[in-house]
Design an enzyme around this catalytic site. Sequence first.
Site, mmCIF file in Angstrom:
data_model
loop_
_atom_site.group_PDB
_atom_site.id
_atom_site.type_symbol
_atom_site.label_atom_id
_atom_site.label_comp_id
_atom_site.label_asym_id
_atom_site.label_seq_id
_atom_site.Cartn_x
_atom_site.Cartn_y
_atom_site.Cartn_z
ATOM 1 N N HIS A 258 0.774 -1.042 0.032
ATOM 2 C CA HIS A 258 0.053 0.132 0.030
ATOM 3 C C HIS A 258 0.791 1.191 0.052
ATOM 4 C CE1 HIS A 258 -3.262 -2.612 2.299
ATOM 5 N NE2 HIS A 258 -3.152 -2.819 1.160
ATOM 6 N N LYS B 196 6.659 6.081 7.182
ATOM 7 C CA LYS B 196 6.205 5.098 8.064
ATOM 8 C C LYS B 196 7.228 4.658 8.922
ATOM 9 C CE LYS B 196 2.321 3.949 5.039
ATOM 10 N NZ LYS B 196 1.919 2.810 3.982
ATOM 11 N N TYR C 167 2.680 1.816 14.006
ATOM 12 C CA TYR C 167 3.670 2.780 13.296
ATOM 13 C C TYR C 167 3.023 4.094 13.006
ATOM 14 C CZ TYR C 167 0.050 0.907 9.584
ATOM 15 O OH TYR C 167 -1.223 0.423 8.914
ATOM 16 N N ASP D 296 -7.060 -6.356 -1.150
ATOM 17 C CA ASP D 296 -5.652 -6.562 -1.363
ATOM 18 C C ASP D 296 -5.465 -7.549 -2.544
ATOM 19 O OD1 ASP D 296 -4.204 -5.900 1.915
ATOM 20 O OD2 ASP D 296 -4.905 -4.593 0.196
HETATM 21 C C1 LIG Z 1 -4.986 2.752 6.716
HETATM 22 C C2 LIG Z 1 -6.064 3.219 7.340
HETATM 23 C C3 LIG Z 1 -7.046 2.452 7.425
HETATM 24 N N1 LIG Z 1 -8.260 3.227 8.214
HETATM 25 C C4 LIG Z 1 -9.614 2.186 8.207
HETATM 26 C C5 LIG Z 1 -9.983 1.761 6.624
HETATM 27 C C6 LIG Z 1 -10.851 0.473 7.045
HETATM 28 O O1 LIG Z 1 -11.947 0.609 7.334
HETATM 29 C C7 LIG Z 1 -9.896 -0.039 8.071
HETATM 30 C C8 LIG Z 1 -8.809 -1.111 7.541
HETATM 31 O O2 LIG Z 1 -7.852 -0.618 6.889
HETATM 32 P P1 LIG Z 1 -7.075 -1.407 5.736
HETATM 33 O O3 LIG Z 1 -7.690 -2.716 5.168
HETATM 34 O O4 LIG Z 1 -6.653 -0.364 4.574
HETATM 35 O O5 LIG Z 1 -5.934 -1.646 6.690
HETATM 36 P P2 LIG Z 1 -4.762 -2.337 6.282
HETATM 37 O O6 LIG Z 1 -4.812 -3.453 5.164
HETATM 38 O O7 LIG Z 1 -3.843 -2.633 7.566
HETATM 39 O O8 LIG Z 1 -3.727 -1.104 5.452
HETATM 40 C C9 LIG Z 1 -2.326 -0.727 5.903
HETATM 41 O O9 LIG Z 1 -1.558 -1.661 5.640
HETATM 42 C C10 LIG Z 1 -0.337 -1.169 5.362
HETATM 43 C C11 LIG Z 1 0.724 -2.182 5.917
HETATM 44 C C12 LIG Z 1 0.116 0.249 5.426
HETATM 45 O O10 LIG Z 1 1.170 0.560 5.393
HETATM 46 C C13 LIG Z 1 -0.893 1.243 5.387
HETATM 47 O O11 LIG Z 1 -0.776 1.958 6.622
HETATM 48 C C14 LIG Z 1 -2.407 0.679 5.301
HETATM 49 O O12 LIG Z 1 -2.986 0.722 3.999
HETATM 50 O O13 LIG Z 1 -9.074 0.967 8.725
HETATM 51 C C15 LIG Z 1 -8.323 4.448 8.980
HETATM 52 O O14 LIG Z 1 -9.217 4.606 9.568
HETATM 53 N N2 LIG Z 1 -7.218 5.015 8.942
HETATM 54 C C16 LIG Z 1 -6.045 4.461 8.337
HETATM 55 O O15 LIG Z 1 -4.810 5.104 8.205
#
Ligand SMILES: Cc1cn([C@H]2C[C@H](O)[C@@H](COP(=O)(O)OP(=O)(O)O[C@H]3O[C@H](C)C(=O)[C@H](O)[C@H]3O)O2)c(=O)[nH]c1=O
Length: 186
Positions: free
Chosen positions: A62, A72, A132, A170
Amino acid sequence: MKVERLAIPDVILVTPPKFADNRGFFSETYNIQRMKDAGITQPFVQDNQSLSRQKGVVRGLHCQLDPHAQGKLVRCTKGAIWDVAIDARTGSPTYGKWVAAELSEDNWSQLWIPPGFLHGFCTLTENAEVQYKCTGLYDKASERAVIWNSKELAIDWPIKPEEAVLSEKDLEAPEFSAAKGWFHYS
Ligand SMILES: Cc1cn([C@H]2C[C@H](O)[C@@H](COP(=O)(O)OP(=O)(O)O[C@H]3O[C@H](C)C(=O)[C@H](O)[C@H]3O)O2)c(=O)[nH]c1=O
């Protein structure tokens, strides 16, 4: 604090000291002066935390596009992860190259990944907790993703594809060639 620049020198691995005693331990996990001395100078505006219950969870690859691009500083406070950063800065001598480090509650290391990189990790244990710091606020509209097992990137993941646990988002991410022009090296 131990500081190591990885094969992509803009990616920095730092390990703050941990002071153990009969009660447990104490550690300054973030100290702005020590981080500046290590070359991590951008200010942070958001802290994130995620818990992945299974071994083999993959989150990534991402990034957020400018002006919401995020640097980060990643650490694993429970369990262990294999953390990977991919240079997506068009014009960079290491464009399309990746570097990785194991981050764990045992090794206490943190990985600095500058803006302009894709970031992802896979968990090496159950209940891996990742915390992070980010230099940019979350901006959903500017989020982009690249498929974790990209053939173009050939990342040497420590897990097999059949072991990977991913979000729907993803699983549908495009190949790395979609990232052309997302960032520019300066
Ligand atoms: C990233 C983020 C997400 N959200 C909410 C949005 C979704 O409803 C939920 C899960 O989000 P997501 O599925 O995108 O989470 P990850 O798959 O862990 O995403 C992260 O994974 C990789 C490793 C990264 O470096 C990024 O910080 C980020 O993309 O949290 C938020 O409210 N704020 C945020 O900053």
